[in-house]
Design a protein around this motif. Structure first.
Motif, PDB file in Angstrom:
ATOM      1  N   PHE A 123      -5.376  -2.423  -0.399  1.00  0.00           N
ATOM      2  CA  PHE A 123      -6.242  -0.705  -0.373  1.00  0.00           C
ATOM      3  C   PHE A 123      -6.498  -0.209   0.840  1.00  0.00           C
ATOM      4  CE2 PHE A 123     -10.384   0.506  -0.628  1.00  0.00           C
ATOM      5  CZ  PHE A 123     -10.483   1.781  -1.765  1.00  0.00           C
ATOM      6  N   TYR A 124      -6.707  -0.351   1.329  1.00  0.00           N
ATOM      7  CA  TYR A 124      -6.912  -0.445   2.845  1.00  0.00           C
ATOM      8  C   TYR A 124      -5.492   0.943   3.307  1.00  0.00           C
ATOM      9  CZ  TYR A 124      -7.348   1.064   7.462  1.00  0.00           C
ATOM     10  OH  TYR A 124      -7.200   1.465   9.079  1.00  0.00           O
ATOM     11  N   LYS A 170      -2.533   8.065   1.368  1.00  0.00           N
ATOM     12  CA  LYS A 170      -2.901   9.220   1.475  1.00  0.00           C
ATOM     13  C   LYS A 170      -2.791  10.679   2.593  1.00  0.00           C
ATOM     14  CE  LYS A 170      -5.860   7.685  -2.204  1.00  0.00           C
ATOM     15  NZ  LYS A 170      -5.134   7.877  -3.499  1.00  0.00           N
ATOM     16  N   GLY A 172      -9.360   7.152   9.210  1.00  0.00           N
ATOM     17  CA  GLY A 172      -8.175   8.213   8.712  1.00  0.00           C
ATOM     18  C   GLY A 172      -7.143   8.589   9.520  1.00  0.00           C
ATOM     19  N   GLU A 180      -1.573   2.838 -11.759  1.00  0.00           N
ATOM     20  CA  GLU A 180      -2.483   2.684 -11.314  1.00  0.00           C
ATOM     21  C   GLU A 180      -3.088   1.283 -12.486  1.00  0.00           C
ATOM     22  OE1 GLU A 180      -4.714   4.204  -9.824  1.00  0.00           O
ATOM     23  OE2 GLU A 180      -2.574   5.704  -9.118  1.00  0.00           O
ATOM     24  N   THR A 223      -3.704   3.348  11.912  1.00  0.00           N
ATOM     25  CA  THR A 223      -4.260   2.175  11.149  1.00  0.00           C
ATOM     26  C   THR A 223      -3.365   1.009  11.097  1.00  0.00           C
ATOM     27  OG1 THR A 223      -3.812   4.408   9.700  1.00  0.00           O
ATOM     28  CG2 THR A 223      -3.642   2.844   8.354  1.00  0.00           C
ATOM     29  N   GLY A 260       1.088  -1.357  -0.113  1.00  0.00           N
ATOM     30  CA  GLY A 260      -0.045   0.272  -0.286  1.00  0.00           C
ATOM     31  C   GLY A 260       1.161   1.388   0.119  1.00  0.00           C
ATOM     32  N   GLU A 283       1.008   3.941  -3.205  1.00  0.00           N
ATOM     33  CA  GLU A 283       1.083   5.856  -3.333  1.00  0.00           C
ATOM     34  C   GLU A 283       2.229   6.341  -3.209  1.00  0.00           C
ATOM     35  OE1 GLU A 283      -1.005   8.901  -2.941  1.00  0.00           O
ATOM     36  OE2 GLU A 283      -2.036   7.002  -3.579  1.00  0.00           O
ATOM     37  N   ARG A 287      -2.725   2.301   1.113  1.00  0.00           N
ATOM     38  CA  ARG A 287      -2.967   2.886   0.516  1.00  0.00           C
ATOM     39  C   ARG A 287      -3.312   3.881   0.725  1.00  0.00           C
ATOM     40  NH1 ARG A 287      -3.664   3.450  -6.033  1.00  0.00           N
ATOM     41  NH2 ARG A 287      -2.985   4.895  -6.876  1.00  0.00           N
ATOM     42  N   GLN A 288      -4.877   3.351   1.071  1.00  0.00           N
ATOM     43  CA  GLN A 288      -5.785   5.411   0.865  1.00  0.00           C
ATOM     44  C   GLN A 288      -5.700   5.515   1.871  1.00  0.00           C
ATOM     45  OE1 GLN A 288      -7.047   4.078  -2.205  1.00  0.00           O
ATOM     46  NE2 GLN A 288      -8.522   5.956  -1.077  1.00  0.00           N
TER      47      GLN A 288
END
Length: 270
Positions: A151-152, A158, A267, A102, A190, A90, A94, A154-155
């Motif tokens: 995915f978690y 951000k 987040g 992508e 996280t 992740g 990013e 990577r988000q």
């Protein structure tokens, strides 16, 4: 008529009903663990005095130390490896930009749409050819690269301050040092949230262990509970006691990491 008061009363009533519906199964499970099977089938809603007898019966049928040891070993190793691999993936998705990044990430998200039932046969063939059938690694390996956890992370990444990464580079830190000494401590909430998710999934995993773990000494607690319910005359008191014992580790981890879990899901970065 005070409509605001009525509205608030309606909200509290709805929340009370929702809370009752959520808590009642756990209450029933805990109460059932103290009663005889016949009392449970007749709907007794009060604590009984059969807890010790149920535990003795469960211990006589199941090697609890070994079974819980198997479950803890699989869950802990799976959690550690999944967090390590998925957080690195992740972070990399990013932080490192490329033309194909992508597309690869979109391909991973597309793979989430494939049901596990479609993967079981080829996965079992791979495990068999690797001579890993009936081993804990057969359960652990397919869970390490979790697309959802990637995915978690990577988000969540951000929200990681880019200034910290730039300052670390100015100080001469290499990328792996930035990840270990800057990123990891900053994203601890996280990691806490991901730990709860991954541990619960590994602890409650049933279908895949049922396929690859073929001997009684390698069974996990979920498989044992399933075997107890499959008896010709199941003892519901023993089954509910085993369910209570199987629920305790996940409850403990959730309550210990509850605050960080909420921060991680929102987040929050510290």
């Amino acid at each position: 008529m005070n409509f605001a008061l009525i509205r608030r009363a309606g909200i509290y009533l709805f929340l009370s009903v929702a809370a009752f519906l959520s808590v009642f199964p756990f209450y029933w499970m805990a109460i059932g663990a103290t009663n005889k099977s016949i009392d449970i089938t007749t709907g007794q809603m009060t604590p009984g005095n059969n807890l010790v007898a149920n535990f003795q019966s469960l211990a006589a049928q199941v090697d609890l130390v070994r079974i819980f040891g198997n479950s803890f070993l699989i869950a802990i190793i799976s959690t550690i490896l999944t967090l390590a691999v998925s957080s690195i993936a992740g972070y990399s998705f990013e932080m490192f930009r490329s033309r194909v990044r992508e597309r690869i990430f979109q391909l991973l998200l597309l793979l989430l749409s494939i049901p596990f039932a479609a993967l079981m046969v080829p996965l079992f063939v791979m495990i068999s050819r690797a001579s890993l059938t009936n081993t804990f690694m057969a359960v652990i390996l397919p869970t390490i690269a979790s697309i959802f956890i990637i995915f978690y992370f990577r988000q969540a990444t951000k929200a990681f301050p880019g200034e910290l990464r730039d300052a670390a580079r100015v100080d001469g830190l290499k990328e792996w040092q930035i990840f270990l000494f800057v990123y990891l401590p900053t994203m601890r909430s996280t990691y806490a949230a991901a730990t709860i998710i991954v541990f619960m999934n590994a602890w409650n995993n049933y279908l895949w262990p049922l396929i690859v773990l073929q001997t009684p000494e390698n069974k996990t607690i979920t498989l044992v509970i399933s075997a107890l319910t499959a008896a010709y005359a199941p003892d519901f008191g023993v089954i509910l006691l085993a369910t209570v014992l199987a629920t305790l580790p996940t409850l403990v981890i959730f309550f210990v990491l509850q605050r960080q879990f909420v921060q991680g899901m929102l987040g929050a970065v510290k």
